[in-house]
Design a protein around this motif. Structure first.
Motif, short mmCIF file in Angstrom:
data_model
loop_
_atom_site.label_atom_id
_atom_site.label_comp_id
_atom_site.label_asym_id
_atom_site.label_seq_id
_atom_site.Cartn_x
_atom_site.Cartn_y
_atom_site.Cartn_z
N GLY A 79 0.81 -1.22 0.00
CA GLY A 79 0.00 0.00 0.00
C GLY A 79 0.85 1.26 0.00
O GLY A 79 0.58 2.20 -0.75
N GLY A 80 1.88 1.27 0.84
CA GLY A 80 2.75 2.44 0.93
C GLY A 80 3.44 2.74 -0.39
O GLY A 80 3.53 3.88 -0.84
N GLN A 81 3.94 1.66 -1.03
CA GLN A 81 4.63 1.84 -2.31
C GLN A 81 3.66 2.32 -3.39
O GLN A 81 4.02 3.15 -4.23
N GLN A 82 2.42 1.80 -3.35
CA GLN A 82 1.42 2.25 -4.33
C GLN A 82 1.13 3.74 -4.16
O GLN A 82 0.97 4.46 -5.14
N GLN A 83 1.07 4.17 -2.89
CA GLN A 83 0.79 5.58 -2.66
C GLN A 83 1.95 6.45 -3.14
O GLN A 83 1.73 7.53 -3.70
N ILE A 84 3.19 5.97 -2.98
CA ILE A 84 4.34 6.71 -3.50
C ILE A 84 4.21 6.84 -5.01
O ILE A 84 4.45 7.90 -5.60
N LEU A 85 3.78 5.75 -5.64
CA LEU A 85 3.60 5.75 -7.10
C LEU A 85 2.57 6.81 -7.51
O LEU A 85 2.78 7.58 -8.45
#
Lengths: 249, 247
Positions: free
Chosen positions: A132-138
């Motif tokens: 989830g965190g990486q998706q939000q960075i994306l």
């Protein structure tokens, strides 16, 4: 203060329910304004009206030098707004691809952003393979790759764990310090509102108005230590008392 | 439960064997599975059936290809504009429920008794299935994604090829697989009732008329197997192309 966005006497109804009535606000140019209010106070609706996704009933909205190509919107549900059939690279590159920019130009912009956002995933994998965190960075990188002058962010941290939440707050501050866009960030979390906002708009319940605009002059970057400081707690108390009065809690 | 592709066919074969063994149905009209499978092997070994398999597959392939070329663009067009779809909804739903097989006389009248009328009747059924599914897949595109792309200032054409086309794919593939099975069924029926020199449908009707019941079941089983293999081919394609679906 230089005003980037002026909202005067905004009115909006949904199915007979008054959402905004006599809504006035000023958003400072080149600063982070956080909008804090109870659930259902129409915070997301406000951004949708400002960006033209939803029409207003009446009132005046003026956005200085508005240009769609200099505007970005980070939506609340990043999982739905990322395109799972595109690789991570193609997702971030999307706004620039729509403008016909070359792969080299896009790579250059991504490299610039990587100085601010810490990436721990491959560019050729897909968003559904990320946390989830990486998706939000994306989603953040996709919105920022165009170097917007105006940026709307809707509840960006609500689905993240605390560590990722703090990390992303940190990156957002770094980005803001470097490029100085006008940011409106919506949150129902008082800590986030104080941590990031230079100006904090405290909203009432429906029909929604701005109860108070609070200045938060602590300099950026505000680290996690800021959350332990006296200034932070004083501001929090101030907001809480206003909130208590209007909501009668 | 663990995935087991053998289980389903095994149950049917065992049931079939039990029914045949207990002679619940006259063995003349229902041979047991072992005899039928032996018959399939014999048919394939004799190689006389090859020409019929190829004839049927060619018709299915041609009809499916034409349906794809007509149905996919129309489905996408209808899906991108709800108004266009609503205008044609009656025709699509009406003819989707009309058996193409009942319209044979009309097809014969228009296209003659050669392959053209068989392929036309098949296209009629398959195209409607593809249009229906593709249009619905396109219409069900996530609003959040459309809002996102509009906020980037995308043109209508850009919205189409970055979002709508992709959003339609999972449902489009359901339609394609469905259209493929329907194509096989309609081709077999046209071969049975319009008549042809070669084709699995012709073999089925010939063996029915001459009471070659073993051959009839063998060919029906073979047809089912071909349908299953075609479906498998599409599933493989889908898995590769739509690795992102439901994620």
């Amino acid at each position: 203060m230089n005003t980037a966005i002026t909202i005067q006497n905004l009115k909006k109804q949904f199915g007979g329910v008054e959402i905004f009535q006599n809504f006035h606000a000023k958003i400072e140019e080149g600063e982070i304004t956080t909008v804090f209010g109870p659930n259902g106070s129409g915070k997301s609706t406000l951004l949708n009206i400002l960006s033209g996704i939803i029409p207003k009933d009446s009132g005046n909205i003026h956005i200085k030098n508005f240009d769609l190509s200099k505007f970005s919107y980070i939506f609340q549900n990043y999982r739905d707004s990322l395109l799972p059939w595109r690789t991570n690279f193609e997702n971030v590159a999307l706004p620039l691809q729509l403008r016909g920019r070359t792969k080299d130009e896009i790579n250059k912009e991504i490299n610039e952003l990587q100085k601010i956002f810490r990436i721990s995933f491959g560019w050729n994998s897909y968003p559904y393979e990320l946390s989830g965190g990486q998706q939000q960075i994306l989603a953040f990188m996709r919105a920022l790759i165009t170097r917007p002058e105006i940026l709307f962010i809707d509840e960006p941290f609500s689905a993240l764990d605390y560590e990722n939440n703090l990390m992303l707050r940190n990156s957002l501050q770094k980005y803001h310090q470097k490029y100085r866009p006008t940011i409106i960030l919506i949150t129902h979390n008082i800590e986030e509102a104080i941590h990031l906002g230079k100006n904090i708009l405290v909203l009432s319940k429906k029909p929604t108005t701005v109860i108070k605009t609070i200045d938060n002059t602590t300099t950026y970057p505000r680290t996690a230590d800021f959350l332990k400081m006296r200034d932070f707690h004083l501001t929090k108390e101030k907001i809480l008392s206003i909130f208590q009065k209007t909501l009668a809690i | 439960m663990k995935k087991n592709i053998i289980l389903g066919p095994a149950i049917i074969l065992i049931l079939w064997a039990v029914v045949a063994k207990l002679q619940l149905i006259d063995p003349f009209f229902l041979p047991d599975p072992a005899t039928t499978i032996k018959k399939i092997v014999a048919l394939i070994m004799s190689r006389t059936i090859e020409i019929d398999i190829i004839a049927t597959l060619l018709r299915v392939g041609t009809a499916f290809g034409i349906s794809l070329l007509i149905g996919l663009p129309l489905g996408l067009l209808f899906g991108t504009s709800e108004n266009i779809y609503r205008s044609f909804e009656f025709i699509i739903d009406f003819f989707r429920s009309t058996p193409a097989t009942a319209l044979f006389p009309l097809f014969l009248l228009i296209f003659g008794i050669a392959d053209t009328s068989k392929i036309a009747a098949t296209c009629f059924s398959a195209t409607l299935i593809i249009i229906f599914n593709t249009a619905h897949g396109t219409m069900r595109a996530k609003q959040s994604r459309l809002r996102m792309i509009r906020s980037m200032g995308a043109t209508r054409f850009q919205i189409f090829y970055t979002i709508l086309f992709w959003e339609s794919l999972p449902q489009t593939f359901v339609g394609l697989r469905n259209a493929l099975s329907t194509s096989l069924i309609v081709v077999i029926i046209t071969e049975m009732f319009i008549g042809t020199t070669h084709g699995l449908g012709k073999l089925i009707i010939d063996s029915q008329i001459t009471y070659e019941i073993k051959t009839m079941y063998a060919i029906i089983l073979l047809t089912g197997t071909i349908g299953y293999l075609l479906n498998l081919l599409f599933l493989g394609l889908e898995k590769n192309l739509l690795h992102w679906a439901d994620k």
